[in-house]
Every structure is written in structure tokens, then in C-alpha cells.
Design a protein around this motif. Structure first.
Motif, PDB file in Angstrom:
ATOM      1  N   PRO A  72       0.834  -1.207   0.000  1.00 28.44           N
ATOM      2  CA  PRO A  72       0.000   0.000   0.000  1.00 28.44           C
ATOM      3  C   PRO A  72       0.868   1.256   0.000  1.00 28.44           C
ATOM      4  O   PRO A  72       1.913   1.291   0.656  1.00 28.44           O
ATOM      5  CB  PRO A  72      -0.790  -0.103   1.305  1.00 28.44           C
ATOM      6  N   LYS A  73       0.418   2.265  -0.738  1.00 27.97           N
ATOM      7  CA  LYS A  73       1.096   3.559  -0.677  1.00 27.97           C
ATOM      8  C   LYS A  73       0.561   4.304   0.541  1.00 27.97           C
ATOM      9  O   LYS A  73      -0.655   4.520   0.649  1.00 27.97           O
ATOM     10  CB  LYS A  73       0.790   4.378  -1.936  1.00 27.97           C
ATOM     11  N   PRO A  74       1.458   4.724   1.440  1.00 28.83           N
ATOM     12  CA  PRO A  74       0.978   5.353   2.678  1.00 28.83           C
ATOM     13  C   PRO A  74       0.084   6.570   2.427  1.00 28.83           C
ATOM     14  O   PRO A  74      -0.823   6.836   3.194  1.00 28.83           O
ATOM     15  CB  PRO A  74       2.278   5.767   3.382  1.00 28.83           C
ATOM     16  N   ALA A  75       0.335   7.298   1.340  1.00 30.43           N
ATOM     17  CA  ALA A  75      -0.423   8.527   1.095  1.00 30.43           C
ATOM     18  C   ALA A  75      -1.805   8.269   0.512  1.00 30.43           C
ATOM     19  O   ALA A  75      -2.644   9.169   0.468  1.00 30.43           O
ATOM     20  CB  ALA A  75       0.357   9.441   0.144  1.00 30.43           C
ATOM     21  N   VAL A  76      -2.052   7.028   0.057  1.00 28.94           N
ATOM     22  CA  VAL A  76      -3.344   6.742  -0.568  1.00 28.94           C
ATOM     23  C   VAL A  76      -4.265   6.133   0.472  1.00 28.94           C
ATOM     24  O   VAL A  76      -4.210   4.938   0.762  1.00 28.94           O
ATOM     25  CB  VAL A  76      -3.185   5.809  -1.788  1.00 28.94           C
ATOM     26  N   ARG A  77      -5.093   6.986   1.080  1.00 30.47           N
ATOM     27  CA  ARG A  77      -6.063   6.533   2.073  1.00 30.47           C
ATOM     28  C   ARG A  77      -7.109   7.612   2.261  1.00 30.47           C
ATOM     29  O   ARG A  77      -6.870   8.781   1.993  1.00 30.47           O
ATOM     30  CB  ARG A  77      -5.382   6.187   3.395  1.00 30.47           C
ATOM     31  N   CYS A  78      -8.271   7.186   2.741  1.00 36.02           N
ATOM     32  CA  CYS A  78      -9.398   8.106   2.891  1.00 36.02           C
ATOM     33  C   CYS A  78      -9.048   9.266   3.821  1.00 36.02           C
ATOM     34  O   CYS A  78      -8.489   9.068   4.901  1.00 36.02           O
ATOM     35  CB  CYS A  78     -10.592   7.339   3.446  1.00 36.02           C
ATOM     36  N   ASP A  79      -9.389  10.485   3.400  1.00 32.98           N
ATOM     37  CA  ASP A  79      -9.155  11.670   4.224  1.00 32.98           C
ATOM     38  C   ASP A  79      -9.894  11.593   5.561  1.00 32.98           C
ATOM     39  O   ASP A  79      -9.452  12.148   6.563  1.00 32.98           O
ATOM     40  CB  ASP A  79      -9.656  12.934   3.492  1.00 32.98           C
ATOM     41  N   GLN A  80     -11.051  10.933   5.559  1.00 32.54           N
ATOM     42  CA  GLN A  80     -11.891  10.919   6.751  1.00 32.54           C
ATOM     43  C   GLN A  80     -11.505   9.820   7.731  1.00 32.54           C
ATOM     44  O   GLN A  80     -11.425  10.052   8.919  1.00 32.54           O
ATOM     45  CB  GLN A  80     -13.351  10.693   6.348  1.00 32.54           C
ATOM     46  N   CYS A  81     -11.305   8.628   7.212  1.00 31.63           N
ATOM     47  CA  CYS A  81     -11.135   7.489   8.123  1.00 31.63           C
ATOM     48  C   CYS A  81      -9.794   6.776   7.955  1.00 31.63           C
ATOM     49  O   CYS A  81      -9.449   5.921   8.763  1.00 31.63           O
ATOM     50  CB  CYS A  81     -12.277   6.491   7.938  1.00 31.63           C
ATOM     51  N   GLY A  82      -9.055   7.102   6.881  1.00 35.04           N
ATOM     52  CA  GLY A  82      -7.749   6.485   6.690  1.00 35.04           C
ATOM     53  C   GLY A  82      -7.785   5.128   6.039  1.00 35.04           C
ATOM     54  O   GLY A  82      -6.753   4.490   5.865  1.00 35.04           O
ATOM     55  N   ARG A  83      -8.987   4.658   5.680  1.00 36.71           N
ATOM     56  CA  ARG A  83      -9.079   3.312   5.102  1.00 36.71           C
ATOM     57  C   ARG A  83      -8.833   3.321   3.594  1.00 36.71           C
ATOM     58  O   ARG A  83      -8.892   4.343   2.931  1.00 36.71           O
ATOM     59  CB  ARG A  83     -10.446   2.703   5.408  1.00 36.71           C
TER      60      ARG A  83
END
Ligand SMILES: [Zn+2]
Length: 101
Positions: free
Chosen positions: A69-80
Motif C-alpha cells: 500500500p502507498k501510505p499517502a493513498v487513504r481516505c481523508d476521513q477514516c484512513g481506510r
């Protein structure tokens, strides 16, 4: 028009030459075009036109590594993950996609 191979179904693990490994989230149609949605392990869900996907997607070899997983690619709201929409510098999972973007 290529028919999807029988293994290319929801839940199947796939490898894409650019995006790496992922899992088929859905097979269906978008704007009347046969489409496959893949949750890529780098963190994003992508819709691929089936007619290209059948040539690009492969089954992973037994014991092959998953893409990190790319650490920067995650939901702004929940991080998922997966992120299903990126717009205006923001990104969201399916649950947190705003109604108006
Ligand atoms: Zn979220």
C-alpha cells in the motif's frame, strides 16, 4: 469484443502491469460499457474497461508478492482503503465520498 475469462469474477486476485496486485470488487457495466472494478493493493479502486482489462489483468502466480500500500493513498476521513474517488486534492473511501464533488 473479448469475453471476460471465467476466472475474472468478484473476489478474484489479479495482477495489472502498472498498478500491481489487487482484488476484483465488481464486474458490471458503467455507461453501458462492460467494466471491472479492481481494489488495487496500493490503495485505490479503479474502473477498467473490460475490453482492455482482459488483456492486461493476469492471475497472480502462486506465492507471488502483493503490491505494498502507498501510505499517502487513504481516505481523508477514516484512513481506510481503497480510495474510490480523488478530487481537488482530496480522496475518499466508498463510505465517505461526498455527494457533491
Ligand atoms: Zn473513509
Amino acid at each position: 469484443m473479448s469475453e471476460p475469462p471465467p476466472w475474472l469474477v468478484e473476489g478474484a486476485d489479479v495482477v495489472h502491469p502498472t498498478h500491481g496486485t489487487g482484488t476484483v470488487a465488481r464486474v458490471g457495466e458503467e455507461r453501458r460499457l462492460p467494466t471491472v472494478w479492481v481494489d488495487f493493493d496500493y490503495g485505490e479502486r479503479r474502473a477498467l474497461a473490460m475490453r482492455y482489462a482482459v488483456d492486461l489483468l493476469r492471475r497472480p502466480q502462486a506465492g507471488s508478492q502483493r503490491t505494498r500500500p502507498k501510505p499517502a493513498v487513504r481516505c481523508d476521513q477514516c484512513g481506510r482503503r481503497p480510495v474510490v474517488l480523488r478530487a481537488e486534492g482530496h480522496q475518499w473511501c466508498e463510505e465517505h465520498v461526498p455527494q457533491e464533488v
